[in-house]
Design a protein around this motif. Structure first.
Motif, short mmCIF file in Angstrom:
data_model
loop_
_atom_site.label_atom_id
_atom_site.label_comp_id
_atom_site.label_asym_id
_atom_site.label_seq_id
_atom_site.Cartn_x
_atom_site.Cartn_y
_atom_site.Cartn_z
N UNK A 7 10.54 -3.62 1.11
CA UNK A 7 10.11 -4.14 -0.15
C UNK A 7 9.42 -2.97 -1.07
N UNK A 8 8.76 -2.04 -0.40
CA UNK A 8 8.32 -1.05 -1.50
C UNK A 8 9.18 -0.50 -2.24
N UNK B 222 0.29 -5.12 1.94
CA UNK B 222 1.07 -5.80 2.94
C UNK B 222 1.06 -5.00 4.40
N UNK B 223 1.00 -3.67 4.29
CA UNK B 223 0.79 -2.97 5.67
C UNK B 223 -0.35 -3.24 6.42
N UNK B 224 -1.63 -3.36 5.25
CA UNK B 224 -2.78 -3.84 6.01
C UNK B 224 -2.64 -5.34 6.71
N UNK B 225 -2.15 -6.10 6.14
CA UNK B 225 -2.03 -7.18 6.57
C UNK B 225 -1.10 -7.45 7.75
N UNK B 226 0.04 -6.80 7.70
CA UNK B 226 0.95 -6.78 8.92
C UNK B 226 0.25 -6.17 10.03
N UNK B 227 -0.51 -4.95 9.68
CA UNK B 227 -1.43 -4.46 10.98
C UNK B 227 -2.34 -5.22 11.62
N UNK C 101 10.51 -4.01 13.25
CA UNK C 101 11.58 -4.72 12.18
C UNK C 101 10.57 -5.23 10.97
N UNK C 102 9.35 -5.65 11.05
CA UNK C 102 8.30 -6.07 10.32
C UNK C 102 8.02 -4.70 9.35
N UNK D 162 3.23 -1.18 -7.18
CA UNK D 162 3.90 -1.18 -5.96
C UNK D 162 3.07 -0.49 -4.73
N UNK D 163 2.25 0.50 -5.14
CA UNK D 163 1.65 1.18 -4.05
C UNK D 163 0.60 0.35 -3.61
N UNK D 164 -0.16 -0.48 -4.29
CA UNK D 164 -1.17 -1.15 -4.06
C UNK D 164 -0.83 -2.35 -3.27
N UNK D 165 0.63 -2.81 -3.67
CA UNK D 165 1.10 -4.03 -2.70
C UNK D 165 1.57 -3.52 -1.48
N UNK D 166 2.10 -2.24 -1.38
CA UNK D 166 2.58 -1.75 -0.20
C UNK D 166 1.22 -1.52 0.79
#
Length: 67
Positions: free
Chosen positions: A20-21, A54-59, A12-13, A47-51
């Motif tokens: 969001x991306x 964001x994915x690094x933080x979630x990981x 889900x995350x 958008x690419x940088x934010x994605x």
């Protein structure tokens, strides 16, 4: 929590991050009134940088949860 619930939360995350991306990309594409201009290109790069961040933080957050 059970393993099945953890897997659902992680999925889900990840799905939320992808949505969001996609939302940022759609907003970037609609920014230029006369087509895809420089402002839209900067928004796509952002958008690419934010994605990626964001994915690094979630990981990182999910890897800390597994212990």
């Amino acid at each position: 929590m059970s393993d099945a619930l953890d897997a659902r939360v992680e999925a889900g995350i990840a799905i939320l991050a992808v949505l969001v991306f996609i939302g940022i990309l759609v907003a970037a594409a609609s920014m230029g009134a006369s087509g895809f201009g420089a402002t839209s290109a900067y928004a796509v790069v952002a958008a690419i940088v934010v994605f990626i961040l964001l994915m690094a933080g979630v990981g990182y957050w999910l890897s800390g949860k597994q212990e």
